[in-house]
Design a protein around this motif. Sequence first.
Motif, PDB file in Angstrom:
ATOM      1  N   ALA A  63       0.903  -1.279   0.109  1.00 23.58           N
ATOM      2  CA  ALA A  63      -0.051  -0.088  -0.093  1.00 23.58           C
ATOM      3  C   ALA A  63       0.822   1.408  -0.038  1.00 23.58           C
ATOM      4  O   ALA A  63       0.617   2.256  -0.834  1.00 23.58           O
ATOM      5  CB  ALA A  63      -0.825   0.184   1.172  1.00 23.58           C
ATOM      6  N   SER A  64       2.082   1.192   0.768  1.00 24.58           N
ATOM      7  CA  SER A  64       2.795   2.276   0.784  1.00 24.58           C
ATOM      8  C   SER A  64       3.467   2.507  -0.337  1.00 24.58           C
ATOM      9  O   SER A  64       3.605   3.782  -0.939  1.00 24.58           O
ATOM     10  CB  SER A  64       4.020   1.959   2.124  1.00 24.58           C
ATOM     11  OG  SER A  64       4.749   3.328   1.906  1.00 24.58           O
ATOM     12  N   ASP A  65       3.971   1.485  -1.194  1.00 28.24           N
ATOM     13  CA  ASP A  65       4.408   1.673  -2.723  1.00 28.24           C
ATOM     14  C   ASP A  65       3.378   2.235  -3.534  1.00 28.24           C
ATOM     15  O   ASP A  65       3.847   2.891  -4.439  1.00 28.24           O
ATOM     16  CB  ASP A  65       4.866   0.141  -3.272  1.00 28.24           C
ATOM     17  CG  ASP A  65       6.249  -0.329  -2.454  1.00 28.24           C
ATOM     18  OD1 ASP A  65       6.908   0.402  -1.892  1.00 28.24           O
ATOM     19  OD2 ASP A  65       6.651  -1.598  -2.293  1.00 28.24           O
ATOM     20  N   LEU A  66       2.134   1.740  -3.592  1.00 30.55           N
ATOM     21  CA  LEU A  66       1.268   2.308  -4.221  1.00 30.55           C
ATOM     22  C   LEU A  66       0.860   3.712  -4.201  1.00 30.55           C
ATOM     23  O   LEU A  66       0.688   4.534  -5.079  1.00 30.55           O
ATOM     24  CB  LEU A  66      -0.184   1.587  -4.079  1.00 30.55           C
ATOM     25  CG  LEU A  66      -0.310   0.052  -4.864  1.00 30.55           C
ATOM     26  CD1 LEU A  66      -1.540  -0.357  -4.334  1.00 30.55           C
ATOM     27  CD2 LEU A  66      -0.400   0.216  -6.369  1.00 30.55           C
ATOM     28  N   ARG A  67       0.843   4.197  -2.757  1.00 29.63           N
ATOM     29  CA  ARG A  67       0.740   5.463  -2.410  1.00 29.63           C
ATOM     30  C   ARG A  67       2.027   6.485  -3.129  1.00 29.63           C
ATOM     31  O   ARG A  67       1.617   7.490  -3.430  1.00 29.63           O
ATOM     32  CB  ARG A  67       0.561   5.872  -0.923  1.00 29.63           C
ATOM     33  CG  ARG A  67      -0.749   5.452  -0.494  1.00 29.63           C
ATOM     34  CD  ARG A  67      -0.843   5.838   1.065  1.00 29.63           C
ATOM     35  NE  ARG A  67      -1.555   5.097   1.649  1.00 29.63           N
ATOM     36  CZ  ARG A  67      -1.544   3.911   2.687  1.00 29.63           C
ATOM     37  NH1 ARG A  67      -0.276   3.739   2.792  1.00 29.63           N
ATOM     38  NH2 ARG A  67      -2.439   3.244   3.134  1.00 29.63           N
ATOM     39  N   GLY A  68       3.171   5.825  -3.030  1.00 30.94           N
ATOM     40  CA  GLY A  68       4.262   6.359  -3.674  1.00 30.94           C
ATOM     41  C   GLY A  68       4.444   6.176  -5.230  1.00 30.94           C
ATOM     42  O   GLY A  68       5.331   6.775  -5.685  1.00 30.94           O
ATOM     43  N   GLY A  69       3.315   5.651  -5.975  1.00 30.34           N
ATOM     44  CA  GLY A  69       3.509   5.740  -7.256  1.00 30.34           C
ATOM     45  C   GLY A  69       3.994   4.687  -8.064  1.00 30.34           C
ATOM     46  O   GLY A  69       4.336   4.722  -9.032  1.00 30.34           O
ATOM     47  N   ASN A  70       4.480   3.620  -7.142  1.00 30.63           N
ATOM     48  CA  ASN A  70       5.232   2.404  -7.619  1.00 30.63           C
ATOM     49  C   ASN A  70       4.095   1.318  -7.677  1.00 30.63           C
ATOM     50  O   ASN A  70       3.864   0.391  -6.850  1.00 30.63           O
ATOM     51  CB  ASN A  70       6.238   2.057  -6.734  1.00 30.63           C
ATOM     52  CG  ASN A  70       7.119   0.716  -7.178  1.00 30.63           C
ATOM     53  OD1 ASN A  70       6.737   0.134  -8.311  1.00 30.63           O
ATOM     54  ND2 ASN A  70       7.729   0.121  -6.055  1.00 30.63           N
ATOM     55  N   ALA A  71       3.337   1.199  -8.728  1.00 32.64           N
ATOM     56  CA  ALA A  71       2.694   0.089  -9.252  1.00 32.64           C
ATOM     57  C   ALA A  71       3.279  -0.967  -9.985  1.00 32.64           C
ATOM     58  O   ALA A  71       2.596  -2.141 -10.153  1.00 32.64           O
ATOM     59  CB  ALA A  71       1.293   0.484 -10.210  1.00 32.64           C
TER      60      ALA A  71
END
Length: 80
Positions: A63-71
């Motif tokens: 979730a943290s990665d997604l929030r940071g734009g790393n999909a």
Amino acid sequence: MTFYGHTNESLQGIHAGMRTGSDDTVLAICGSGDQAFMLLEYAKRVIAIDNNPTQVAYAKERASDLRGGNAGMFVYAPSL
């Protein structure tokens, strides 16, 4: 109350069976977070639970990665 009416466990099947709406709150099993993250595209809020703290930690990291734009971590790239 809507009950899940499909046996197909694909993400599309889950969404179709639940018929989630933009104002819905969904309670989901956490696991790796895939289903919870997908359901966020359709529901207002998703609460993901799991009795395995390792799974919860992994989903929080994703979730943290997604929030940071790393999909990119959601894209399957088999090794050659």
